[in-house]
Enzyme design. Structure first.
Site, PDB file in Angstrom:
ATOM      1  N   ARG A  31       0.832  -1.215   0.000  1.00 61.08           N
ATOM      2  CA  ARG A  31       0.000   0.000   0.000  1.00 61.08           C
ATOM      3  C   ARG A  31       0.862   1.260   0.000  1.00 61.08           C
ATOM      4  NH1 ARG A  31      -2.931  -3.282   3.699  1.00 61.08           N
ATOM      5  NH2 ARG A  31      -2.183  -2.116   5.510  1.00 61.08           N
ATOM      6  N   CYS A  86      -5.649 -18.119  15.546  1.00 64.70           N
ATOM      7  CA  CYS A  86      -6.384 -17.940  16.803  1.00 64.70           C
ATOM      8  C   CYS A  86      -7.730 -18.673  16.778  1.00 64.70           C
ATOM      9  CB  CYS A  86      -6.619 -16.455  17.076  1.00 64.70           C
ATOM     10  SG  CYS A  86      -5.096 -15.492  17.042  1.00 64.70           S
ATOM     11  N   ASP A 115       6.112 -12.985  16.826  1.00 65.44           N
ATOM     12  CA  ASP A 115       6.444 -13.831  17.973  1.00 65.44           C
ATOM     13  C   ASP A 115       7.934 -14.152  18.071  1.00 65.44           C
ATOM     14  OD1 ASP A 115       3.766 -13.912  18.463  1.00 65.44           O
ATOM     15  OD2 ASP A 115       3.522 -16.061  18.124  1.00 65.44           O
TER      16      ASP A 115
END
Ligand code: FAD
Length: 657
Positions: free
Chosen positions: A21, A42, A289
């Site tokens: 973008r 998740c 992570d």
């Protein structure tokens, strides 16, 4: 500019999409070892539980859609094997064909995530032991669930969940949804370790109420094969046999690629980055992570594996690659979990973390309802707020409860990020109508209590101080005589608040008075009264008996382990029919001693043999009602936990009809 991104899920895809973008000209290649990109990791536990029914709804994008919408070159089943920093090349294996090739880059972004911990225990590679990180893991678990829950079996399939963190709790819930018998083993003395232990107690009760066996302080020693099934051996010899076991013992940053090419890792094992998320190599960034972050509250290096931070870090990397100056402000660890009808979570520092770091803090507890008590569908939450004694700055908040937990956590998270103080909380103007909140919202209430403490308008004693209370102290229970009779702290004397003014002469003004009630409101009123009447050393129990009972939980249930459910199953099990329709009394929303007073009043008007069904959300109600029935000689026929923190007591009035 050619940008190569390793890892195509949260951080990696955020970086890729935002970079496009910002820079239409960049060549962007994403390498993803797995079969899918940008999938909803998740959501995996909820598909296992059947809550998310369509597997495809977890697949948010495909390489084709990303090519079409963002002109990204996304290569699934392509693994980065090695990084040649000097040559600015990555060695790649196409896992589908086995072809190896070198992919050059101008800038490299490492987003390989975190890998589930697999402790080196005997038979840790047992085929019925699973970790859950991606759709392939999920499919394997679902295959075993389907095979073992085959129709015609007269015993339910069994599972052991190892680890009571966020993923362990979600798996326990979802395997129960699938009808499995579930045992949860946790090495620590609490579930959900990011919370302080007293804030996790309701989750342990919630698990047991839903039929999950909870085994705390239970470290796994080994796994064994039992004719294709798995047995989980706990240190000390206890054994759980099951059709499958889920290893949810935490994750560690996947930093192998980074270390192999000479990049630094921090003390917690995550890739070391600066505030711009750049590694020591100016051409290599890292996010998600896999990296070590700065804890936004304590300033300590930390690894905090959460989806929100990973996504935002990906955006920041893209900003910097596109020539903007974007800085990551640190992670505060805001997290939440649903456990059946309970919700729990925290933001910022925990008390145990502050203690470990030797940081000064103050804490308060309160138990407000999620919305106005008189509007149906609410129950008290257990709220803990930690703040700096000198500045009043909010350091952390934790909540366990039913309705409205998420929005309060998010307000506290925002307050921490904005550097607000407890005094500021008092002034927050929050949305209110009876179905949603209270005119004095729980967040405002937390501000009132904490600001009172800082101003010296109240002084607390804490449950953990019970053994070290000052010599000569008097424990003053200001609840009603009826409540006092049902149970009180050892050595306490009963001075009901309603009669306290008349009894002041019997108390010595210089004696240390340690006051308590059920939730802390009546004892606060007593505190104000006593202090203004010249009593010098008065403190009120923070959070009342409700918090006290979570700091000093009741001993284990008969059988010695405390592992079994307190009720066989949760839900609307029918109460036993007696032929007579019972009087139904709804005490939901009433705080103590309301439900008990109402119970006593209604019971007094009934005849021997009549039955009474009382529903209440006051967390102390099950114990209070049981003790009250015993004291009055009435029969407590049933105590049934219902959804939303409600409990239903069915009572038969003593005597014969
Ligand atoms: P990941 O999303 O793990 O993506 C890393 C990707 O890199 C992986 O797909 C991996 O295959 C790929 N990779 C690794 N090495 C290589 C290599 N050498 N070559 C090519 N590809 C490679 N967080 C929350 O905040 N809330 C939740 O409710 C929540 N629930 C979760 C439930 C589960 C079951 C799981 C597993 C995680 C959950 N998380 C949750 C955590 C959240 O998903 C992670 O924090 C987030 O996905 C981290 O993003 P990431 O991009 O760093 O890593």
């Amino acid at each position: 500019m050619k940008v190569l991104i390793i890892g195509g899920v949260a951080a990696g895809m955020s970086a890729a999409a935002r970079l496009r973008r910002l820079d239409e000209a960049a060549e962007i290649v994403v390498l993803e070892r797995g079969e899918h990109v940008s999938f909803a990791n998740c959501g995996l536990p909820y598909h296992i539980g059947g809550v998310i029914q369509e597997r495809d709804s977890l697949l948010l994008q495909t390489p084709q859609t990303l090519k079409e919408s963002l002109n990204l070159d996304v290569r699934t089943r392509h693994e980065a094997r090695n990084i040649d920093r000097a040559g600015r090349r990555v060695q790649v294996t196409d896992l589908a064909t086995g072809r190896e090739y070198d992919e050059p880059y101008d800038k490299l972004v490492l987003c390989p995530g975190a890998a589930p911990l697999r402790p080196p225990l005997p038979s840790v590679d047992h085929p019925r032991l699973f970790t859950l990180r991606n759709l392939a893991d999920m499919d394997r678990i679902l295959d075993v669930v389907a095979a073992t829950a085959a129709p015609g079996k007269n015993t339910p399939a069994a599972a052991v969940v190892i680890g009571g963190g966020y993923i362990g709790l979600e798996m326990a819930e979802n395997l129960r949804h699938r009808g499995l018998a579930v045992e949860l083993v946790e090495m620590l003395d609490q579930v959900l370790p990011p919370l302080d232990p007293e804030m996790a107690r309701d989750l342990e009760t919630g698990l047991r109420r839903h039929g999950v066996g909870v085994h705390l302080g239970a470290a796994v020693a080994a796994f064994h094969d039992r004719a294709g099934r798995i047995a989980v051996e706990i240190k000390g010899g206890r054994m759980f046999e099951a059709d499958l076991a889920i290893l949810a013992a935490g994750v560690k940053p996947d930093s192998a690629l980074a270390t192999a090419c000479g990049l630094d890792c921090g003390p917690r094992g995550g890739i070391r980055v600066d505030a711009h998320l750049r590694t020591a190599d100016p051409d290599i960034y890292a996010a998600g992570d896999a990296i070590e972050v700065v804890d936004a509250v304590t300033g300590q290096p930390s690894v905090i594996p959460l989806a929100g931070p990973a996504n935002r870090q990906g955006r920041i990397v893209a900003d910097n690659l596109a020539g903007r100056d974007s800085v990551y402000p640190g992670t505060q660890g805001t997290a939440i979990v649903k456990l059946f009808d309970l919700t729990a979570g925290g933001t910022g520092a925990s008390e145990k973390n502050l203690q470990r770091l030797g940081r000064p803090y103050r804490k308060i507890y309160l138990h407000p309802t999620g919305h106005a008590g008189y509007y149906p569908g609410t129950a008290p939450m257990h709220l803990k707020l930690l703040f700096a004694p000198d500045t009043g700055k909010i350091l952390g908040a934790q909540i366990t409860g039913y309705d409205g937990v998420d929005k309060r956590l998010d307000v506290f998270a925002t307050a921490i990020r904005a550097g607000l103080t407890v005094e500021d909380l008092q002034q927050l103007e929050l949305a209110y109508a009876p179905p949603y909140g209270a005119a004095k919202d729980p967040v405002n209430m937390a501000g009132f209590v904490a600001a009172n403490l800082r101003r010296g308008d109240v002084a607390f004693w804490y449950a953990e101080e019970l053994p070290t209370l000052p010599a000569g102290h008097l424990l003053l229970d200001v609840r009603s005589p009826q409540e006092f009779e049902l149970g009180h702290l050892p050595g306490a004397v009963n001075f009901p608040l309603s009669r306290l003014r008349e009894q002041l002469d019997t108390l010595a003004k210089d004696r240390p008075l340690r006051v308590y009630c059920k939730v802390g409101l009546r004892s606060y009123l007593a505190y104000r009264l006593l202090r203004q009447r010249g009593f010098m050393d008065v403190q009120t129990l923070a959070g009342g008996l409700l918090t006290f009972n979570r700091v000093h939980p009741a001993p284990a249930a008969p059988g010695g382990t405390g592992d079994r459910p307190v009720a066989p199953t949760f839900g609307a099990a029918p109460v036993r029919a007696t032929g007579r329709s019972p009087l139904r009394v709804d005490c939901c929303g009433l705080q103590c001693p309301g439900p008990l007073q109402r119970l006593a009043r209604e019971a007094a008007a009934l005849k021997p043999g009549n039955e009474l069904v009382v529903t209440a959300t006051d967390p102390g109600f099950p114990a209070d009602a049981k003790a009250w029935c015993e004291g009055q000689g009435h029969a407590l026929l049933e105590m049934m936990p219902l959804a939303g923190g409600r409990n239903e007591a069915r009572i038969r009035i003593s005597g014969t009809a």
